[in-house]
Design an enzyme around this catalytic site. Structure first.
Site, short mmCIF file in Angstrom:
data_model
loop_
_atom_site.label_atom_id
_atom_site.label_comp_id
_atom_site.label_asym_id
_atom_site.label_seq_id
_atom_site.Cartn_x
_atom_site.Cartn_y
_atom_site.Cartn_z
N HIS A 1 0.87 -1.18 0.00
CA HIS A 1 0.00 0.00 0.00
C HIS A 1 0.90 1.22 0.00
CE1 HIS A 1 -3.86 2.12 0.70
NE2 HIS A 1 -3.05 3.04 1.23
N CYS A 2 0.75 2.07 -1.00
CA CYS A 2 1.63 3.23 -1.17
C CYS A 2 0.90 4.50 -0.78
CB CYS A 2 2.11 3.31 -2.63
SG CYS A 2 3.23 4.69 -2.95
N VAL A 3 1.43 5.21 0.22
CA VAL A 3 0.79 6.45 0.66
C VAL A 3 0.94 7.56 -0.38
CG1 VAL A 3 1.07 5.93 3.09
CG2 VAL A 3 2.89 7.15 1.91
#
Length: 310
Positions: A156-158
């Protein structure tokens, strides 16, 4: 009192558009420093500066278009979720048992090895997500930030406010690629101006434009070096047909069933049509002919399929 990691996941979900505006802010500052302050005015000169400025600006805008196209493709594309009606395929000739028998979607009494069902990424055993109450296709993992299972989840990439999975992994890699090229170009283009900052001579411009140039150089240099590390890591993952999560899971197994050769591994991410390799899109032929792009089925090494039956 124990720290609840899921509260942190909720905080990440709440960042939302803040990260998008942060990315656009960095792009805006860079555009101002490079185009408006330093190289744009050179277009009105009739000497060698005109040719240099023209080359830098053409390359900068071309890379910027590809960077933003790739970025918003990652942001807006669903990484892939498990269909509600999906269940593992049963081969009755091999004596497979329907995993739905004896269960009510609870993950108990599914007729399969419960330990393999949850943990072993190299096994073909059926896995079940007790949070989503759904069967998990191969290479699928649950994301605590998104609150659902993601097909071929990488992480999951912010920065993109989204999960990176089966359907947008290519777009994420292209975003890294064009970000590295763009930040490297900006760093090299502003390097003479950065060096002049420490010289004894007079620096043209106002304090505001000088500060913008200095800040832009430092930011782009930092991004170029950090993104280069991520890019090298993901190139190695693509070559081995592995995700970031699977790279850690592979430590529990001596073989990796999905490594089918570098060329085919690469095509599973970027497609077989070379015309689409450098753009965040797939050809219609690849979408129709490559089920692995949908994230539910993946070819594996035949020799491992035979070995794991014993």
């Amino acid at each position: 009192m124990a720290w609840n990691v899921f509260k942190f996941c909720t905080a990440l979900r709440g960042l939302g558009s803040v990260m998008i505006f942060l990315v656009l802010g960095v792009v805006g500052v860079t555009y101002y420093a490079l185009v408006v302050v330093n190289y744009g005015p050179s277009l009105f000169h009739g000497d060698l500066d005109l040719l240099v400025a023209l080359a830098v600006l053409l390359l900068f805008h071309s890379l910027l278009v590809m960077l933003l196209w790739s970025y918003f493709s990652v942001v807006s594309t669903d990484p892939g979720g498990v269909p509600l009606n999906w269940k593992p395929m049963v081969d009755e000739e091999k004596g497979d048992v329907d995993p739905l028998l004896g269960s009510e979607h609870t993950g108990v009494g599914l007729g399969v090895d419960q330990e393999n069902m949850v943990a072993n990424p190299a096994s073909e055993a059926v896995r079940f997500c007790r949070k989503c109450n759904l069967f998990k296709p191969p290479r699928c993992h649950h994301c605590s930030v998104c609150g659902r299972c993601i097909l071929k989840m990488d992480h999951h990439c912010v920065w993109v406010v989204n999960c990176v999975g089966a359907k947008n992994y290519k777009y994420f890699l292209l975003f890294l690629f064009y970000t590295f090229l763009e930040t490297t170009l900006v760093t090299l283009s502003l390097l003479p101006h950065f060096i002049a900052f420490f010289s004894d001579g007079e620096i043209p411009g106002t304090p505001g434009t000088i500060a913008a140039t200095f800040l832009t150089f430092v930011l782009n240099l930092a991004f170029a070096l950090s993104v280069l590390g991520f890019l090298i890591m993901h190139i190695s993952l693509v070559a081995a047909n592995t995700t970031t999560i699977e790279a850690f899971e592979k430590k529990r197994t001596s073989t990796w069933r999905y490594d089918i050769g570098r060329k085919k591994n690469f095509e599973q991410v970027f497609g077989m049509d070379k015309r689409f390799w450098l753009i965040p899109a797939y050809s219609e032929e690849d979408i129709l002919q490559m089920p692995e792009l949908q994230g539910l089925e993946y070819p594996s090494r035949p020799n491992l399929d035979a070995l794991q039956q014993f």
